[in-house]
Design an enzyme around this catalytic site. Structure first.
Site, short mmCIF file in Angstrom:
data_model
loop_
_atom_site.label_atom_id
_atom_site.label_comp_id
_atom_site.label_asym_id
_atom_site.label_seq_id
_atom_site.Cartn_x
_atom_site.Cartn_y
_atom_site.Cartn_z
N PRO A 259 51.23 61.90 -40.35
CG PRO A 259 53.45 61.64 -41.06
CD PRO A 259 52.39 62.68 -40.79
CG ASP A 436 53.85 64.42 -37.01
OD1 ASP A 436 54.30 63.64 -37.87
OD2 ASP A 436 53.49 65.59 -37.27
CG HIS A 437 56.86 57.80 -37.60
ND1 HIS A 437 58.21 57.82 -37.34
CD2 HIS A 437 56.46 56.52 -37.38
CE1 HIS A 437 58.60 56.61 -37.01
NE2 HIS A 437 57.56 55.80 -37.01
NE ARG A 438 54.31 65.53 -40.27
CZ ARG A 438 53.44 66.51 -40.48
NH1 ARG A 438 53.39 67.12 -41.66
NH2 ARG A 438 52.63 66.90 -39.50
#
Length: 466
Positions: A259, A436-438
């Site tokens: 994401p 990566d938004h994680r």
């Protein structure tokens, strides 16, 4: 004398090339029935239980849980009896054994009757009731009453072994249309029955004609829907293989799993360009090899990653953990005649701009000549993408999986800029960070990009980290 048959991993998704073993459902030495699920695998599309087309004793398994196998590689081997009908008879005779009492056989093997939840009578037994037998049957059959629906006529070939079809999708399609797979001749390798063969037979049955196994029979569709077509789309076809195929697979996986989000900022690179000119213009004992803008930006990246280590990480999906990596292996995108490659500068955090520049030069030359080794193309933890060489200002790049971020650099061009409260023409560059938004939130990503922009505008800030 038992015969050992090898069961290979089938194409579970109409074209997928590999699957990962998630869980074995049988052990070596277990007795399996025809179409009994033996292993659970994960493909790019779904988690599937793979049924075995043979009935017998499992003699070997190939691959541990977590192993990725290509389609067509061996899954397990099964020892079957000398008479191909012996094992199903033995299993059905054990009707009092709870583990083997159902006698279920999936469509595509065994009988052609619709699937039933309880024990049912096979066509062989029905036809045998009309003829004398050498031994009394354990359960006399007088009528096809146990079947929940109409029972198709028994196959004249007396169910001669497993049907040449291994895809669960194909068998499900045949079952939904009450199609006897034993009546089909497959067009695949060694007579393998493919989905196209089943669809052809379904269309032929709708028209009341015989099925041609390898050539689809066109039918007139309802007026409300366009006619389906299997004709290839006109145009030049370029195989996705080699470097292009590897790049396609990796980028598709990145889009599928990560994401990502992108932030960007314009920066005044005038001071950075002046500092580079001073380095490269030095003579005498202080003179050294020329330093490229890419090498300076790479050095800025390593300094920024030291402040924001969240972006030098990866996500372990199986363990559901973020792994922060101690070393910065800096990849940089390089366009070659063979396609896009990303060579990796190892341990960039311990190198200065001159060392990084020398390694970038060596790897770039190896990329152009096609002599990069696999070790020089793998193991990156962060990527620097200088798309400004193509004459563009901005981009939203795709993260190089399994990394967590990529810094994009546009072209450096003269633009109007407010400098010291006055309008001036300055060398301006657009910087973009895709992350990566994680692994982090926008605050961390914004802080990283702002620090990079500050170093571009004021290279003296790097003196703190020298």
């Amino acid at each position: 004398m038992p015969k050992v048959l090898e069961f290979k991993l089938p194409d579970l998704g109409e074209g997928l090339t590999e699957a990962e073993i998630v869980r074995w459902l049988v052990e070596v030495g277990d007795v399996v029935a025809i179409d009994q699920p033996v292993v659970e695998v994960e493909t790019a599309k779904a988690m599937v239980e793979v049924p075995c087309p043979y009935g017998g004793v499992v003699t070997a398994r190939f691959g541990e849980e977590g192993t990725e196998l290509p389609v067509g590689s061996p899954l397990l081997t099964v020892a079957v009896g000398s008479a191909e009908g012996d094992l199903p008879e033995d299993l059905s005779d054990k009707g009092t054994d709870g583990a083997e009492s159902s006698g279920n056989v999936l469509v595509g093997y065994g009988t052609g009757a619709p699937a039933a939840r309880r024990r049912r009578v096979r066509p062989e037994a029905i036809s045998a009731a009309a003829a004398p037998v050498a031994e009394p049957a354990p359960v006399p059959v007088t009528a096809p009453a146990p079947a929940p629906g109409p029972v198709p006529a028994p196959v004249s070939d007396e169910a001669s072994g497993p049907v040449a079809v291994v895809s669960p999708l194909v068998r499900r399609l045949a079952r939904q249309h009450d199609l006897d797979l034993r009546q089909l001749t497959g067009s695949g390798f060694d007579g393998l029955i493919l989905r196209a063969d089943v669809e052809s037979a379904i269309r032929a049955a709708a028209n009341g004609t015989a099925a041609a196994p390898s050539v689809p029979v066109p039918v007139s569709p309802p007026a409300s829907r366009p006619a389906p077509t299997s004709a290839p789309v006109a145009g030049e076809r370029i195989p996705l293989r080699g470097v292009r195929g590897a790049v396609a697979d990796k980028l598709a996986r990145s889009r599928r799993e990560i994401p990502d989000a992108t932030c960007w900022v314009d920066a005044d690179a005038t001071e950075l360009m002046a500092a580079r000119a001073a380095m490269n213009g030095a003579g005498g004992p202080t003179a050294g090899p020329k330093v490229s803008v890419l090498a300076l930006l790479a050095r800025i990246c390593t300094a920024a990653l030291a402040r924001f280590p969240e972006l030098n990480s990866m996500v372990d999906l199986e363990a559901r953990e973020i792994v922060r990596l101690p070393a910065v292996h800096l990849g940089f995108a390089a366009q070659t005649e063979r396609g896009l490659v990303v060579p990796v500068v190892r341990d960039a955090q311990s190198r200065n701009a001159e060392s990084i520049g020398a390694e970038i030069g060596r790897l770039t030359e190896a990329a152009r000549t096609g002599t990069l080794t696999p070790a020089e193309l793998t193991g990156g933890t962060f990527t620097l993408n200088n798309y400004g060489v193509f004459g563009v200002d901005g981009s939203t790049p795709i993260i190089n999986h399994p990394e967590a971020a990529m810094l994009g650099v546009g072209r450096i061009v003269p633009k109007p800029w407010v400098h010291r409260d006055e309008l001036a023409v300055r060398q301006v560059v657009q910087l973009s960070l895709t992350f990566d938004h994680r692994v982090c939130d926008g605050g961390t990503a914004g802080g990283f990009l702002r620090y990079v922009a500050d170093c571009v505008e004021q290279p003296a800030l790097l003196l703190r980290t020298l």
